[in-house]
Enzyme design. Structure first.
Site, short mmCIF file in Angstrom:
data_model
loop_
_atom_site.label_atom_id
_atom_site.label_comp_id
_atom_site.label_asym_id
_atom_site.label_seq_id
_atom_site.Cartn_x
_atom_site.Cartn_y
_atom_site.Cartn_z
N GLU A 174 0.84 -1.21 0.00
CA GLU A 174 0.00 0.00 0.00
C GLU A 174 0.87 1.25 0.00
OE1 GLU A 174 -2.66 0.06 3.33
OE2 GLU A 174 -4.09 -1.32 2.41
N GLU A 261 -6.31 -7.39 -0.43
CA GLU A 261 -6.83 -7.20 0.93
C GLU A 261 -8.24 -6.66 0.81
OE1 GLU A 261 -4.87 -4.52 3.62
OE2 GLU A 261 -2.91 -5.42 3.25
#
Ligand code: MG
Length: 355
Positions: A174, A261
């Site tokens: 991320e 995710e």
């Protein structure tokens, strides 16, 4: 390369009818090697065509679990074992598992390389033995600061696992709110070039700006190269239609997405389950054929954990040991329509349901 040739459930050993004369030895050896090459990979090879991830050349999507950060002493590392992976396969019907290898935070790869890498390999080996896909995730918010370390790590992973169809490389979990074109893309291109010098074909997933939400930004300047997909993360307690709109823009622009995710709770990883929004996301992923991994296989006391604190680290969990978000994740994963297509060349290939 990993040479664990595990007992195979779907590939009967071939019967060679020709006589074993000396002249046939070379042919026999070649056939055996060819078959072993196929049997090593008990899942179909993944590829990218347009905005779709294909398995064995067919549209397919897969559902499974992300482990928690691998860092020493964070609590989630105890689930990095074959018992957990085998239970996810048999009881949850998970078809993909993700190793979230912590990098720069305390107890991560930069401080404790051997321990974290050993955990990664334990899970990857277990996933291969269980015919599951496995995502090797460079789990950091600052990967561009550790480019040389990422290259060294992924080169080793590619040398060790690049011939296994099970393995997926995720080079940046991320990114924060940083530039795609100036920062993330050049980093990803460098790591991808290093992987591709060793492994020409396995799927590579690239994180996108703003905690892997700005897939639309990436789609306007995609990375050139084969078999590259882009990370989309959502947490249903925080992210709704606006993020699905960004995902649809990215798909319209022709890039493939992989939800490495997702959570039914808030983006912090905590909070209540957002049922309706979670099911809206499930419908979206099914409609678009997007594979996904639920965050997180852990027993930390926070909303996203699928297990209650103290649940066994080796699988075997009862329904009562699942949290509310864990029970919902299991329902979604075990009911996912994606099929594992047998590896090409060894037996017939069935077409998974179009999603
Ligand atoms: Mg390969």
């Amino acid at each position: 390369m990993n040479l664990v040739i595990h007992p195979t459930k779907r590939f009967p050993m071939p019967v060679f009818a020709f006589p074993f004369r000396r002249t046939s030895t070379a042919l026999f050896s070649a056939l055996m090697l060819a078959h072993a090459g196929g049997a090593l990979a008990d899942v179909s090879p993944l590829s990218v065509s347009g905005n779709k991830v294909l398995a064995g050349g067919q549209t397919a999507s897969f559902a499974g679990n992300s482990l928690f950060w691998s860092n020493n002493g964070w609590g989630g590392e105890k689930f990095y074992n074959a018992g957990t992976v085998g239970w996810l396969k048999s009881d949850w019907k998970s078809k993909v598992v993700r190793v979230a290898m912590g990098v720069d935070e305390g107890g991560g790869y930069l401080q404790e390389a051997a321990a974290n890498k050993a955990r990664v390999k334990t899970v990857v080996d277990a996933a291969i033995a269980n015919d599951m896909y496995v995502i090797i995730d460079w789990h950091t918010h600052h990967a561009e600061n550790y480019r040389s370390q990422a290259i060294t790590f992924f080169e080793e992973m590619a040398r060790t696992y690049g011939k296994s169809n099970h393995v997926i490389y995720e080079v940046y979990n991320e990114p924060l709110n940083i530039s795609w074109s100036d920062t993330i893309k050049p980093y990803a291109q460098a790591v991808i070039n290093a992987i591709r010098a060793i492994d020409p074909d396995n799927l590579i997933i690239v994180g996108t700006p703003n905690w892997s939400q700005d897939v639309d930004v990436a789609s306007r300047a995609p990375i050139s190269g084969a078999n590259i997909a882009y990370t989309l993360h959502f947490y249903a307690g925080t992210h709704g239609q606006f993020l699905r709109d960004k995902a649809q823009t990215a798909l319209n622009n022709g890039i493939a997405l992989f939800v490495t995710e997702w959570g039914s709770v808030g983006a912090s990883g905590d909070g209540d389950v957002a049922d309706a929004e979670t099911w809206a996301w499930v419908d979206f992923m099914k409609a678009k054929g997007i594979s996904h991994a639920n965050w997180a296989l852990n027993d930390k006391p926070e909303g996203a954990s699928v297990l209650v604190q103290g649940a066994s680290a080796q699988g075997g969990w009862s329904a009562g040991q699942l949290t509310r978000s864990g029970a919902l994740a299991k329902q979604i994963i075990s009911g996912w329509p994606g099929a594992t297509v047998p590896a090409a060349g060894c037996t017939s290939v069935s077409t998974p349901p179009e999603t």
